[in-house]
Design a protein around this motif. Structure first.
Motif, PDB file in Angstrom:
ATOM      1  N   SER A  92       1.007  -1.329  -0.411  1.00 47.11           N
ATOM      2  CA  SER A  92      -0.093  -0.017  -0.145  1.00 47.11           C
ATOM      3  C   SER A  92       0.968   1.707   0.053  1.00 47.11           C
ATOM      4  O   SER A  92       0.279   2.483  -0.341  1.00 47.11           O
ATOM      5  N   THR A  97      -3.076   2.377  -3.516  1.00 44.41           N
ATOM      6  CA  THR A  97      -3.452   3.039  -2.705  1.00 44.41           C
ATOM      7  C   THR A  97      -4.186   1.514  -1.214  1.00 44.41           C
ATOM      8  O   THR A  97      -4.687   0.736  -1.508  1.00 44.41           O
ATOM      9  N   ARG A  98      -4.033   2.033   0.016  1.00 49.34           N
ATOM     10  CA  ARG A  98      -4.640   1.641   1.409  1.00 49.34           C
ATOM     11  C   ARG A  98      -6.167   0.984   0.888  1.00 49.34           C
ATOM     12  O   ARG A  98      -6.337   0.405   1.647  1.00 49.34           O
ATOM     13  N   THR A 101      -5.973  -1.431  -1.517  1.00 50.81           N
ATOM     14  CA  THR A 101      -4.866  -2.864  -1.032  1.00 50.81           C
ATOM     15  C   THR A 101      -5.965  -3.735   0.150  1.00 50.81           C
ATOM     16  O   THR A 101      -6.293  -5.075   0.019  1.00 50.81           O
ATOM     17  N   THR A 158      -3.476  -2.038   6.854  1.00 51.89           N
ATOM     18  CA  THR A 158      -3.279  -1.099   6.063  1.00 51.89           C
ATOM     19  C   THR A 158      -5.556  -0.392   6.418  1.00 51.89           C
ATOM     20  O   THR A 158      -5.398   1.324   6.519  1.00 51.89           O
ATOM     21  N   HIS A 162      -5.452   3.854   6.879  1.00 58.23           N
ATOM     22  CA  HIS A 162      -6.330   4.437   5.816  1.00 58.23           C
ATOM     23  C   HIS A 162      -7.135   5.189   6.554  1.00 58.23           C
ATOM     24  O   HIS A 162      -7.840   6.472   6.485  1.00 58.23           O
ATOM     25  N   CYS A 233      -7.314   9.219   0.002  1.00 60.35           N
ATOM     26  CA  CYS A 233      -6.926   8.175  -0.678  1.00 60.35           C
ATOM     27  C   CYS A 233      -5.119   8.473  -1.289  1.00 60.35           C
ATOM     28  O   CYS A 233      -5.159   9.402  -2.143  1.00 60.35           O
ATOM     29  N   PRO A 236       0.156   5.933  -3.796  1.00 63.10           N
ATOM     30  CA  PRO A 236       1.518   5.107  -2.986  1.00 63.10           C
ATOM     31  C   PRO A 236       2.735   6.029  -3.912  1.00 63.10           C
ATOM     32  O   PRO A 236       2.502   6.580  -5.115  1.00 63.10           O
ATOM     33  N   SER A 470       2.190   3.107   6.275  1.00 63.82           N
ATOM     34  CA  SER A 470       1.721   1.875   6.111  1.00 63.82           C
ATOM     35  C   SER A 470       2.823   0.731   6.817  1.00 63.82           C
ATOM     36  O   SER A 470       2.148  -0.360   7.802  1.00 63.82           O
TER      37      SER A 470
END
Length: 541
Positions: A92, A97-98, A101, A158, A162, A233, A236, A470
């Motif tokens: 992530s 993105t988390r 994920t 995550t 998140h 989000c 990454p 993360s």
């Protein structure tokens, strides 16, 4: 456009609108507080704990494994689940993105649960009474088990990050409150798992337990997904491990060059180096080096900045992440104690008196007592902060909470050793001790877990570089993983060493033939030494 808006996107990859995306509303969807008790983390933790806490009974009674083997299977499963949070956090942080994920790994966990449900439902996929599973039966069991472990690793890495991403990072009090209520949600899920779900497992069977878990996890995935329209989000940022590796390689090269030139009498190199550092480092980075590391080994990482291929940000990330590792390492042994609640403590409870007015209490349900205390303490703490302000609340800062949790872990093992001595003495006199004697170790370890895990989640997220949140948050769960693996290693070492001087402490098929009290004493001593190491590391941070 502000950096805040450039850093976050919506589910389609477009820049997040602060009026629409993120904020308390989105965080409440993940954590379960604020406007209403959202159930994402409650249900996810319910599914995980309801299965993990009673897997030892499933392996013993349904799959016919021996007690020590069943205990190691549980600790290895738990250890793998939490260890894989590093992998989920890496994915992530680096690639997707988390939000995505979470959906991917939750789906894998769901597939693993479906596989175990099918095995529990079909009689020919079970071993015959008194016989070990066949190769194909064991393959199905392990495939389902470790699919769940992979899914749990991604989900737990995550979900907290998140949720915290939805909030204003300049407001540390808001971040702290989020993690407190996140842990509150964990406890709600745990409370349901050790009461309702364990009753279902013991009275209706594992077939029903797995079916309910599949339904609950499907609902969890659905509830999380429908919040897509107002999540923001974190983009990454590429592989953080690659950046750390680059800094390390450049550091090694520059130190090598310096040593060679210095050995030839080129004294001016050191002066030239200092000038370049002042040119390429900003004041914040130098202050960070000075405040966080008094020893030379990490402080001279800024030598990597001599070359333009490494930026000050990359060095800062490396230094910050490496600085978290001593705190992480000194929390592992506490989780080794926690592993006993799902292994040997369950076996203790199964041979103790669990009946009250014709109702048989599941051993794992003793976790209710610390969970109730945790659930009460979080609202009380938030009320305390609201009344007295943040200055008074500094006494509960994360590092202090972690230290208190580690101290309680040592005390819990001392109490557990005393209780086991009393239980064995009673058994020798044909007296069955009440299972409520185990309540003390459940209580102490439960509160210890609340302080340690809650403190680590907040500490690692708040201290982590933006691009590694993360992975850094996953260190909290990875500590739990290492603790479970360490438990398996200690059991093996203890049996090996004690077996050379007589009977292995943990080698008997019946707990009345083992010396579990001596093993608990050993854990208590090791935790005292570990606490001293933690205090040393925390003071130097």
């Amino acid at each position: 456009m502000s950096p805040e808006r450039e850093e976050y996107v919506d589910w389609r990859g477009k820049n997040a609108d602060p009026r629409k995306h993120g904020g308390v509303r989105a965080a409440s969807f993940v954590c379960g507080k604020i406007f209403q008790l959202r159930v994402v983390e409650v249900l996810e933790n319910l599914v995980f704990l309801s299965n993990a806490s009673n897997f030892v009974a499933y392996f013993l009674m349904s799959m016919n494994y021996k007690p020590a083997e069943a205990s190691n299977m549980v600790t290895n499963f738990m250890g793998t689940s939490f260890l894989l949070t590093i992998f989920g956090g890496f994915i992530s942080d680096a690639f997707i993105t988390r939000f995505k994920t979470f959906i991917f790994f939750c789906s894998i966990e769901l597939l693993g649960l479906i596989l175990l449900t099918v095995q529990a439902h079909e009689p020919h996929l079970h071993p015959a009474m008194g016989r070990r599973p066949s190769g194909s039966q064991a393959a199905i069991l392990y495939a389902g088990l470790y699919a769940i472990a992979i899914g749990v690793g991604g989900v737990k890495a995550t979900l907290p990050a998140h949720g915290a991403d939805q909030l204003d990072h300049s407001n540390q009090r808001l971040i702290s409150a989020f993690f407190n209520w996140f842990f509150f949600s964990l406890c709600i899920g745990g409370l349901i798992s050790v009461t309702l779900m364990i009753w279902i497992e013991e009275n209706l069977g594992w077939n029903w337990s797995f079916k309910i878990s599949v339904i609950v996890l499907s609902v969890t995935l659905f509830i999380f997904t429908i919040g897509f329209s107002f999540y923001r989000c974190k983009l990454p940022g590429g592989s953080p491990l690659s950046r750390i590796s680059k800094v390390k390689q450049k550091f090694v090269i520059m130190v090598s060059i310096y040593n060679r030139l210095h050995s030839h009498g080129r004294e001016y190199f050191w002066l030239n180096y200092k000038i370049k550092i002042w040119q390429k480092c900003n004041l914040y980075l130098l202050t960070l080096l000075k405040n966080h590391f008094s020893h030379l080994s990490l402080k001279i990482l800024d030598k990597a900045l001599i070359d333009n291929t490494v930026t000050a940000t990359e060095v800062e990330e490396t230094i910050t992440f490496l600085g978290l590792l001593p705190i992480f390492a000194t929390t592992i042994l506490m989780n080794c104690c926690l592993a006993q609640l799902m292994t040997f403590t369950v076996q203790q409870g199964n041979i103790m008196n669990r009946t009250i007015h014709h109702f048989k209490i599941p051993t794992q349900s003793l976790t209710v007592f610390p969970l109730i205390i945790m659930l009460a303490s979080i609202p009380l703490y938030e009320q305390f902060v609201r009344i007295f302000g943040n200055q008074k609340a500094k006494m509960f800062q994360p590092l202090r909470r972690i230290g208190l949790g580690l101290a309680l872990a040592s005390g819990s093992m001392a109490v557990a050793a005393i209780v086991e001595v009393k239980r064995r003495e009673a058994a020798e006199n044909n007296v069955i001790l009440s299972v409520f004697w185990l309540g003390w170790q459940y209580l102490l370890l439960g509160v210890s877990d609340m302080l340690t895990l809650g403190g680590m989640l907040e500490f690692f997220y708040s201290e982590a570089p933006d691009s590694m949140r993360s992975m850094s948050t996953a260190l909290s769960w990875c500590s739990t993983s290492m603790g479970y693996f360490l438990s398996s290693v200690l059991v093996g070492i203890t049996n090996s060493v004690s077996g050379k001087y007589g009977q292995p402490w943990l080698g008997g098929k019946n707990l009345n033939q083992t010396r579990l009290d001596l093993f608990y004493t050993l854990l208590s001593i090791l935790n005292i030494l570990n606490l001293l190491a933690y205090i040393y590391c925390a003071k130097r941070y």
